[in-house]
Design an enzyme around this catalytic site. Structure first.
Site, PDB file in Angstrom:
ATOM      1  N   LYS B 128       0.368  -0.925   0.042  1.00 22.05           N
ATOM      2  CA  LYS B 128       0.482   0.234   0.046  1.00 22.05           C
ATOM      3  C   LYS B 128       0.565   1.538   0.434  1.00 22.05           C
ATOM      4  O   LYS B 128       0.406   1.906  -0.299  1.00 22.05           O
ATOM      5  CB  LYS B 128      -0.993  -0.271   1.280  1.00 22.05           C
ATOM      6  CG  LYS B 128      -1.970  -1.515   1.439  1.00 22.05           C
ATOM      7  CD  LYS B 128      -2.967  -1.245   0.063  1.00 22.05           C
ATOM      8  CE  LYS B 128      -3.644  -2.460   0.252  1.00 22.05           C
ATOM      9  NZ  LYS B 128      -2.872  -3.555   0.657  1.00 22.05           N
ATOM     10  N   GLU B 211      -4.859   6.971   5.888  1.00 24.72           N
ATOM     11  CA  GLU B 211      -5.775   7.753   4.808  1.00 24.72           C
ATOM     12  C   GLU B 211      -6.794   8.552   4.863  1.00 24.72           C
ATOM     13  O   GLU B 211      -6.963   8.550   6.529  1.00 24.72           O
ATOM     14  CB  GLU B 211      -6.554   6.523   3.835  1.00 24.72           C
ATOM     15  CG  GLU B 211      -5.615   6.372   3.345  1.00 24.72           C
ATOM     16  CD  GLU B 211      -6.192   5.399   2.010  1.00 24.72           C
ATOM     17  OE1 GLU B 211      -7.079   4.751   2.074  1.00 24.72           O
ATOM     18  OE2 GLU B 211      -5.079   3.780   1.184  1.00 24.72           O
ATOM     19  N   HIS B 246     -16.004  -3.081   5.440  1.00 30.13           N
ATOM     20  CA  HIS B 246     -15.570  -2.626   4.071  1.00 30.13           C
ATOM     21  C   HIS B 246     -15.306  -4.599   3.194  1.00 30.13           C
ATOM     22  O   HIS B 246     -14.539  -4.891   2.432  1.00 30.13           O
ATOM     23  CB  HIS B 246     -13.689  -2.645   4.537  1.00 30.13           C
ATOM     24  CG  HIS B 246     -13.958  -1.351   5.350  1.00 30.13           C
ATOM     25  ND1 HIS B 246     -14.092   0.066   4.945  1.00 30.13           N
ATOM     26  CD2 HIS B 246     -13.649  -1.177   6.820  1.00 30.13           C
ATOM     27  CE1 HIS B 246     -13.904   0.715   6.030  1.00 30.13           C
ATOM     28  NE2 HIS B 246     -14.005  -0.726   7.223  1.00 30.13           N
ATOM     29  N   ARG B 305      -3.499 -10.075  -7.983  1.00 33.16           N
ATOM     30  CA  ARG B 305      -4.012 -11.092  -8.031  1.00 33.16           C
ATOM     31  C   ARG B 305      -5.346 -11.443  -8.966  1.00 33.16           C
ATOM     32  O   ARG B 305      -5.831  -9.911  -8.962  1.00 33.16           O
ATOM     33  CB  ARG B 305      -4.287 -11.962  -6.870  1.00 33.16           C
ATOM     34  CG  ARG B 305      -4.960 -11.060  -6.066  1.00 33.16           C
ATOM     35  CD  ARG B 305      -5.635 -11.240  -4.808  1.00 33.16           C
ATOM     36  NE  ARG B 305      -6.111 -10.582  -3.940  1.00 33.16           N
ATOM     37  CZ  ARG B 305      -7.435  -9.716  -3.726  1.00 33.16           C
ATOM     38  NH1 ARG B 305      -8.568 -10.687  -4.627  1.00 33.16           N
ATOM     39  NH2 ARG B 305      -7.696  -9.571  -2.947  1.00 33.16           N
TER      40      ARG B 305
END
Lengths: 296, 1234
Positions: B128, B211, B246, B305
């Site tokens: 990330k 974030e 999420h 992936r």
């Protein structure tokens, strides 16, 4: 001929020593001790005062302040001084106990007894507690009290709880701890829960009951009733005799502390293994643990 | 390197083993592509649990990993096993080790092709923090936040700069895991520590980055694929905004929102291409963005992936991404070119997980009892489910991926909705019903949703997960058949499996000829005035049929079902009856208590199968259809619903307190199509003479006049006056006198006479009433007439016509046909629902116990062991009725009976039969002599009469039910019933209607309560049912949800169950026919359950039924002590362990108390058998602390002892050394002898 002993020696951590004079002045109910003839003696290695108990079939040991008469009983049993139907009476208990080590409030003036029971017949299986309740309720009725058994082991007189029984078995010895409110009872605030049966005591108004004599009479009745009748009963007869003295039979009761917790049902009777038969909407159930009350 | 083509790869790979290092849905998906064009050998890894899973069927070979469920993460082992097998390539799927950079590294080392990203790309794009740096370099907008991992002080600084709320994310995380939302500085520190620890544990990397939290954003991702030669294909976006915690639940391509304009789409694709090109990526990847409501995109992460939602992109474009990915991994040039492969379909995927959305999406595992997957055009399924599969608990809850596709959003929605209705997964809770709610939601359909949609829409969780009705009915039939009785009908165990059956119910139903069916109704409908005028003008006696209600209420335990009503209804409809009484009284309640039928639905169906005849209902004044007085708003709601379905409403009050009837009168008189029938409760006793009843009639008319705003004369034309002799006590001469008087005083008043059969004088009394001018009389069908209801219609009609010279207008042939059908129905009801005590009882004129209560009350006395006191109780009834005077209808009859029962049984308990006899003597004396003639002794003795009465009786004396018809009883009654407080009682008593003081019920709160219990809004009918009888209404609603409509089960099966081997045909509520045959009912197992296997239509199903109490409790798994082993300490008998004193490692002495078991209130101390050390403690308890006891069985091993270990030789230490062969004491360090 059997004897009444007052424990003069102390048993460490269990009981303090005492004398008949001390006991007699501790509470009006014990004053009759002063009328008896006492002589100093020894039981095993313990100093005692002794007095005759004419026309009585077993020994009674009286001790002063103790942790619990059940502990005293265990100590005496270990010394082989306590036989079946012998009992201990305590002046007061510092850690009197009820079921599951709950506290049993024990100021002087009431009966705090430990009675050694036989380990045969009904006392050898799970019906012991019921038999004890039956014998005690019956004995109280002989004395004129309107006694009933609140399943499984509380004694009610005039719908108030005046006594409780705890059976302890240890090392092949069965002892019944019996607490009976003669002169005083715990105030309502001290009772365990909101739904507990209100407490009462046997004394009316300001009368004084002779503690030793009352206990003697009760043991006498219980012993006799057991040997003469109960010991020959079939299980059915025992159960039906117990049912006759069951409090709240046919009434709606609330059940606490078993898998029927917080449910109500109609009290139908006792099952053959000593459980309580409750009828609910979807049929009859039998509970073996927990307690019952009239209010939720 | 030379650019290879796809065909060359196919040659290279043909016949070679390619391994999928995954399980379940992804493994199956990938194996399919391996086999299709490549014709390679698809090998799948499988732990022991997965060896027989449905997904494993897609592989040709399994690479067995053994018993450890976590073996899929053991990269080294997998690679070494793969190498042994000669695998040429490994596909990691998604999840597990698919983003572990060690995987491609190790594969490269072993010369195996890794179908996916290289390790470097994983570290660059998949990390990330790294990807943020890259993105910023490339000019790709990123979510504002830290550019690298942070510690707490840095985090704090960032939060101040970019502002709260912020997201704390794990650097090594992915798939939505490891994300914490922080709203303020106070939360930051503790959340940081928690998040870091979790990240280390889950991903092996504790580093966190920050974030900014973007509110109301949409999750938009771009699928890309690139090859080793720099070719990139960026696909249209996938909108994955519908998420929970999420986790994605719904994915759609392209986004249905207008926010994603073609320009934005192009921009996002360009960003994605630049990212993968920059690192030389050569496989599949997905670039994920958040798009704010103003259309600004921000990069969140890149997944290196294959993803769960890849399927919708495949469907949109008509391509096979996995196949392409494999080819690219082997070095083929990408065949897909953006210009050559335009998108065409729209597609949506739902994740069908084995979770219970209503239980916070808790995962479910267990056997899939039924599996029917959808199909047809526009559907794709990737699943790991099949019928009989035992869905394991060790892995994620993904059951299936359901994709619908088509041209356009509306088609996709419609197809998905249809597919969800077809999809049937039985035995587990799944997200299917939840998705049905989502698909239906208008915001979803408009494409107007963001990542908060699910959290902000709680109504999505309000649904009932229903299997098809036939399946539910079959479960009910299975249960009744296994038990031999129907527990829901509340008749106890009225039979068992082996009781001889009445047999299959196959009634012969004579046809009703067309002419009759088409004939007009005999009475005007929908117009009260026209109806009453008609009755007045005709010169024949009118009949109301009470078979479906009062007769079967009194004689068949109120268990007569709607199913049987339907059989006789069409005949009854054509008999020429004034009305059919088909509802009310206790029937309303019992419909819910035992027949599991919605009472108003029942009424509605009556109006459908018997449309020509008026319908009549019985209600109680204050209680209407419930058991206690109803406040205005409830009465209004119930009243309106009643008026919707019934034409004649008979209302009675056991005290004839007219004010009690006023509120209902207001509702009924307001409806012009409904006839209000206030009824006078009749008794025959001193004080209740004709004059009295005329006064009551006047009061009724006055009240009606007041409500309607008319004169009493007009009022007498608007209503029917009911005359209700509930017990059947008024003799013919009295009825003649009464009715003659009424007719004389109010000639226009229509009178309706109702009487019970109990005293045996039904026919002559009804005849007398008719002769005296009663317009309408109640009778019933002969086949159902027994002792306690009304009498029979044909005989009554014959007596009226032939003996009394009156006329009737009945279709007697139709009555005969009806009787013929009913005759075939009654044997079942007679056998299973008939009252215990039966027979005519002429003494009812003395004791006045009404109709149905007669038998049930007396049965109650029998069951409680007081049958010998019954004659005394009846005598008491006869006496007390003369002291406290009212009418013995509900609830008065209950009060009287209870008073009698309590008085007699308590007297018996006090002093046996002698005491009872004395009590009754006193009662008789008191009723015979005047007050002034009573002795002091008697006055004292009579106080015992009501001393045992209950609250209901006292409430009656206080006037809480209403005004007593002949005034309050004498003062001594109060003394007797209230004891010391009698004076206060007299002061408190009132004659005001109890309805006047009732507060309105809080309808909103009640609706909330219903929704909490049933998880959906009630229908109007369900709500009225719930307000009247909450517990039984809920019972019926739940029954309907679990078992469907029981009226679809034939009568014999309802009571007796279905025999094994008989084929049963039934219909469901949609009139679809079904068949069911029971194949086998097993014997009950130790847990008391038996398994019923049966065929339903073309499915074989099985259902577990609890037929007996379990013999052993769940602790069947408890380890038992070896009685010969002195080191085993067992529970001494069955009981409850309430305290365990020792722990493993404790050294114990002989005789010491180890634990204590409570056995039926006896406390048994278990002592240590010898000096030893405690090795194991199998069960522990501490009642004082935890208030819990542990049930134990005799012989359960509770403690295992071991020999006392040697001790450290250091005197100061002396600690027991629990480990053998130690050289040094690990407490004090002392060197030990060998």
């Amino acid at each position: 001929m059997h004897t009444c002993f007052v424990l003069h020696d102390q048993l460490p951590d269990i009981t303090l020593k005492t004398t008949p004079e001390e006991l007699a002045t501790a509470h009006a109910g014990w004053s009759t001790l002063a009328d008896k003839e006492w002589s100093e003696s020894c039981l095993d290695d313990l100093a005692v005062f002794r007095s005759e108990l004419p026309h009585f079939s077993s020994d009674i040991h009286i001790c002063g302040e103790c942790s619990s008469t059940l502990d005293v009983a265990r100590a005496l049993t270990e010394r082989n001084l306590l036989c079946e139907w012998d009992s201990i009476l305590g002046l007061r208990q510092k850690s009197g106990r009820g079921q599951l080590r709950r506290a049993w409030n024990s100021p002087e003036g009431n009966i705090y007894a430990a009675l050694r029971l036989p380990m045969t017949g009904f006392f050898a299986n799970e019906l012991g507690a019921l038999v004890m309740g039956f014998l005690l309720a019956d004995a109280l009725q002989q004395l004129g009290y309107n006694a009933r058994i609140k399943w499984p082991n509380d004694i009610l007189v005039d719908s108030k709880k005046i006594g409780g029984i705890l059976l302890e078995e240890r090392g092949g010895v069965l002892t019944a701890g019996i607490g009976i409110n003669l002169h005083s009872h715990p105030p309502q605030e001290d009772l365990r829960t909101e739904w507990a049966v209100p407490a009462g005591c046997l004394c009316k108004n300001e009368q004084t009951l002779p503690i030793l004599q009352v206990w003697q009479t009760l043991v006498d009745h219980m012993h006799f009733c057991y040997n003469a009748q109960v010991v020959q009963y079939t299980t059915e007869k025992l159960i039906s005799s117990v049912e006759k003295q069951l409090a709240w039979l046919g009434r709606e009761v609330w059940i606490h502390g078993s898998d029927l917790v917080n449910r109500s049902g109609k009290l139908m009777g006792i099952s053959q293994d000593g459980g309580l038969r409750i009828r609910q909407q979807d049929g009859e159930k039998v509970i073996h643990s927990g307690s019952i009350s009239l209010r939720p | 390197m030379a650019i290879k083509t796809f065909n060359e790869i196919m040659e290279e790979v043909k016949g070679k083993p390619i391994l999928v290092a995954n399980r379940g849905i992804p493994a199956r998906r990938i194996c399919r592509s391996i086999r299709e064009r490549f014709d390679a050998v698809a090998v799948m890894t499988a732990t022991d649990i997965d060896k027989t899973s449905p997904a494993a069927s897609a592989a040709q070979e399994l690479l067995l990993l053994g018993s450890d469920p976590r073996a899929y993460l053991d990269i080294d082992r997998i690679i070494s096993l793969a190498k042994k097998r000669g695998v040429v390539a490994i596909h990691p799927g998604w999840g597990f080790a698919s983003e572990d950079h060690k995987f491609p590294t190790r594969c490269a080392e072993e010369g195996i092709i890794f179908i996916g990203s290289t390790a470097e790309s994983m570290n660059l794009l998949g990390n990330k923090v790294q990807v943020r740096a890259l993105a910023q370099k490339l000019g790709v907008p990123v979510v504002p936040g830290s550019d690298g991992s942070v510690d707490i002080p840095t985090a704090r600084k960032f939060c101040e700069e970019i502002g709260f709320p912020i997201m704390l994310k794990a650097e090594g995380g992915g798939g939505g895991r490891g994300i914490f939302l922080i709203k303020n500085q106070d939360e930051l520190e503790s959340a940081f520590v928690k998040a870091s620890t979790m990240a280390q544990a889950s991903f092996g990397n504790p580093r966190l980055y920050i974030e900014k939290f973007l509110a109301s954003a949409r999750h938009i991702e771009i699928q890309v694929i690139s090859d080793k030669y720099g070719n990139v294909f960026a696909f249209d976006e996938r909108d994955c905004s519908i998420q929970r915690n999420h986790q994605k639940l719904v994915e759609i391509t392209p986004s249905p929102s207008e926010l994603i304009t073609p320009e934005l789409r192009a921009r996002l694709k360009e960003y994605s291409r630049s990212l993968v090109t920059a690192v030389g990526y050569d496989s599949l990847a997905t670039v994920e963005f958040l798009v704010t409501p103003d259309g600004e995109p921000y990069l969140i992460e890149v997944n290196t992936r294959l993803q769960v939602e890849h399927g919708i992109t495949e469907v949109r474009y008509g391509v096979d991404l996995v196949e392409e990915q494999i080819a690219v991994a082997f070095g083929a040039e990408l065949r897909l070119k953006e210009e050559k492969f335009p998108p065409s379909q729209m597609a949506m995927q739902l994740r069908i997980n084995c979770e219970d959305p209503q239980d916070d999406f808790a995962p479910n595992c267990g056997v899939v009892s039924r599996y029917i997957s959808p199909g047809g055009p526009g559907i794709r399924i990737d699943s790991n489910l099949s019928a009989g599969y035992d869905f394991p608990s060790n892995y994620d809850s993904a059951g299936a991926l359901l994709i619908s596709y088509g041209r356009g959003w509306k088609k996709v929605l419609g197809t998905m909705e249809r597919a969800l209705n077809e999809y049937s997964i039985g035995g587990l809770k799944t997200t299917i019903p939840f998705f049905k709610q989502v698909i239906r939601h208008p915001k979803f359909r408009q494409g107007d949703f963001d990542t908060n949609f699910i959290g902000n829409t709680p109504e999505l969780l309000c649904y009932t997960d229903l299997a098809p009705e036939a399946e539910r009915i079959s479960k009910l039939i299975a249960e009744i058949s296994a038990k031999g009785t129907n527990p829901y009908v509340q008749l106890g165990e009225y039979r068992s499996k082996d009781t001889p059956r009445v047999g299959e119910f196959n009634p012969v139903m004579p046809a009703i000829n067309n002419a009759t069916l088409k004939a007009a109704p005999a009475y005007p409908q929908g117009d009260r005035k026209a109806l009453l005028d008609f009755v007045r003008d005709t010169d024949y006696v009118h009949f109301c049929d009470t078979t479906p209600r009062d007769i079967t209420q009194s004689n068949s335990g109120n268990r007569f079902r709607l199913a049987e009503d339907k059989l006789i209804g069409p005949y009854l409809d054509n008999c020429g009856f004034f009305s059919i009484e088909n509802g009310g009284g206790a029937h309303f309640h019992v419909a819910m208590l035992a027949n599991m039928t919605y009472p108003f639905t029942e009424a509605k169906e009556w109006n459908q199968f018997a449309p020509k005849t008026l319908k009549q209902i019985l209600i109680r004044s204050t209680n209407v259809l419930g058991y206690k007085p109803q406040p205005q708003n409830l009465m209004r709601a119930t009243g309106e619903m009643i008026c919707d379905h019934y034409d004649v409403i008979r209302c009675f009050d056991f005290l004839n307190h007219v004010e009690n009837m006023r509120p209902f009168a207001e509702v009924a008189l307001n409806r012009k199509e409904v006839v209000f029938e206030p009824a006078i409760s009749l008794s025959w006793a001193k004080g209740f003479d004709v004059k009295h009843y005329l006064q009551v009639t006047e009061a009724i008319l006055a009240m009606v006049a007041d409500v309607a705003g008319v004169s009493t004369k007009k009022a007498s034309e608007m209503i029917i006056l009911g005359l209700k002799d509930m017990a059947g006590v008024c003799p013919p001469r009295f009825m003649t006198e009464l009715i003659t008087a009424i007719r004389k005083q109010w000639p226009s008043l229509v009178t309706h006479y109702h009487r019970h059969y109990t005293d045996g004088l039904f026919v002559p009394t009804v005849g007398a009433a008719a002769k005296a001018g009663a317009h309408i009389v109640d009778t019933g069908m002969g086949a159902a007439v027994r002792w306690y209801g009304q009498g029979e219609v044909l005989s009554t009609a014959a007596y009226i016509e032939e003996e009394l010279g009156l006329k009737t207008n009945l279709n007697k042939d139709m009555i005969r046909e009806c009787n013929f059908v009913l005759k075939q129905v009654m044997p079942y009801y007679d056998k299973y629902t008939a009252p215990f005590f039966q027979g005519i009882d002429h003494d009812v004129v003395h004791h006045a116990m009404p109709g149905g209560a007669t038998s049930s009350s007396q049965e109650g006395a029998l069951k409680q062991g007081y049958i010998h006191l019954l004659p005394y109780m009846l005598k008491f009834l006869a006496g007390t009725r003369q002291v406290v005077r009212y009418h013995d209808v509900t609830p008065g009859s209950q009060i009287t009976w209870n008073t009698a029962f309590l008085a007699v049984t308590n007297a018996y308990k006090r002093g046996g039969e002698e005491e009872v006899r004395y009590l009754l003597e006193v009662l008789e004396h008191v009723t015979k002599y005047e007050e002034k003639d009573l002795s002091e002794e008697m006055k004292e003795a009579r106080l015992a009469i009501y001393q045992d009465s209950n609250d209901a009786f006292r409430d009656l004396l206080l006037g809480k039910f209403g005004k007593l018809p002949l005034g309050f009883p004498a003062d001594w009654v109060y003394q007797s019933a209230f004891g010391a407080e009698w004076k206060q009682a007299i002061n408190q008593r009132t004659e005001v209607s109890p309805l006047s003081t009732l507060e309105d019920i809080n309808l909103a709160a009640e609706e909330s309560d219903f929704i909490n219990q049933i998880r959906r809004k009630p229908t109007d009918e369900e709500f009225v049912m719930f307000l009247n009888h909450p517990a039984d209404a809920l019972k019926t609603v739940r029954f309907k949800r679990d078992f469907g409509n029981p009226n679809n089960i034939p009568l014999d099966v309802w009571f007796e169950g279905l025999e094994t081997g008989r084929e049963l045909h039934f219909v469901d509520d949609n009139a679809k026919p079904h068949s069911m045959t029971i194949l086998h009912v097993s014997e009950p197992a130790k847990d008391g359950k038996c398994v019923v296997r049966y065929v339903l239509d073309s499915d074989i199903m099985s259902y577990d039924v609890q037929v007996a109490t379990p013999q052993e409790e769940e602790s069947a798994g408890s380890e038992k002590a070896d009685p010969n082993n002195p080191l085993h300490v067992a529970a001494p008998s069955n009981g409850d362990l309430w305290v365990m004193y020792v722990n493993p490692g404790d050294v114990v002495k002989k005789g010491e108390e180890l634990f204590n078991v409570s056995i039926m209130k006896q406390e048994k101390a278990v002592l240590c058998p010898a000096d030893a050390m405690v090795k194991r403690v199998l069960k522990t308890a501490d009642y004082k602390e935890t208030k819990m006891m542990v049930p134990v069985k005799e012989g359960d091993l509770l403690i295992e002892l071991g020999p006392i270990p040697r001790r450290c030789s250091n005197e100061a230490c002396q600690k027991p050394l629990s480990i053998e062969g130690m050289a040094y004491c690990h407490f004090c360090g002392e060197k030990l002898e060998a």
